[in-house]
Design an enzyme around this catalytic site. Sequence first.
Site: not given
Length: 383
Positions: A120-121, A124, A157, A362-363
Site C-alpha cells: 500500500p505504501g 513503484s 495490487w 512493473e514500474g
Amino acid sequence: MTAFSLDPAQTAWCAELRTLAAQRLRPLAEKGEPGHVNRPLVAALGELGLLKRLFTSGALDLCLMRESLAQVCTEAETALALQGLGAHPVHAYGTRAQRDRWLPAVSDGGAVAAFALSEPGAGSDAAALALSADRDDRGGGHGGDGGSWRLTGEKCWISNAPEADFYTVFARTTPGAGARGVTAFLVPADRPGLTGTPLDMLSPHPIGSLAFDGVPVTSDDVLGEPDRGFRVAMGTLNLFRPSVGAFAVGMAQAALEATLGHTAGREAFGGKLRDLQTVAHQVAEMALRTEAARLMVYAAAAAYDEGAPDVPKRAAMAKLLATETAQYVVDAAVQLHGARALRRGHLLEHLYREVRAPRIYEGASEVQRAVIAKELYATREAP
C-alpha cells in the site's frame, strides 16, 4: 537474425500461437469469471507446452509469445505472463528443492504462481517496502537450519492473489537498509497467518491484497541470499519489462487491425472512412508507432539474451514506449470506431480496459523514465 527482424521459423511460430489462441484458448477464456484465476485456461497453457517454455526460452521468445497471444486473447497472455513472473525467481534463484517442488507444477498448469512485491505504501518505490521479516527464536516448524523469520505486514495490487498456490514475497530483513535489506521468500499459500482479499479492478484479471500475520518462514524458503532480495526482484523485472511491452504491442496490433477493417468498410460522407485524409493519416500514425514500439521491444529482448550491459535502460525504454504507444493506439481506434466501440463486449471496449494497467504495473511510466535517466548519467560518469 538481427534484433530488428524475425526469421521464417519465428514468424511461423507466432502465426501458430495466434491460431492456438483463437481455437484452444479464447473459448476457455470466455468461460472464465473476471477477477478470478481461470485454472482451466492455465492448464491449457501447460498442455500446449507454453508454460514450460517460460523456463527454457530467452527474453525474445517470451516477447513473441506474449505479443502473439495478446493479439488474439489477452486473458491467455496474462495467465501465461503471471505464471512466469511469479515463478521466475524460483527458476533463477531457487534451490534445487524449491525448483523440484514447484516448477513442474507451474509448467503443467497445476500450480498458480504470484509475484508479491507491491505494498500500500511502496508500489513503484520498491526499496521502501515495509513488510517485516523479524527473526524468530521459536523457529517456524518448516525445517531449515539457517534461521527463521515471521512475516508481518501487507502486500497490495498482487496479480493472482489471493488464489495463487505460492507467492514470491519480498520482505524487509534489515530495517533502515533500503534496497540492501530486502529478502525474497517462497511462501506457499497455505502457511498459517497468510490471508488474502480480492480487489475489484478495472482490468479483468485477478488482483488482490495479502495480509501476513506472523507467517513463519525459514532459510529453506529464501530465494537467493538474505538481504539480497532486491537483486531477485530487479533481475525478474529486467526480463519481464520488455515482455510487458510485447503484451502492449500485441494489443496495439489488434486495435490497428480492427481499425483497418472498420475504416475500409464503413460508409461515411459519401465514401469509405479510409478515403478521408484525416482518417488515413491517423491510421498511418497508429501503424508507425506500433512498429517502432515492436522494434524497441525486440531489441531490448535481444540485448537481454546477449547479456548486454545496458539491459536495465533498454528494458525500461521498451516498456515505456510500448505501453504508452498501446494506450494511444487503442484510444485512437476507439475514436475512429465511434460509439460501437464503447459497447460492453466489443473488442476495443475490452482492450480499452486492459491497456491502462501496463503503464503502471512493473514500474510506472514515470519510474521507467527515472531508470533511463539514471542509466544515462551513470554511463556518462563512468571512467
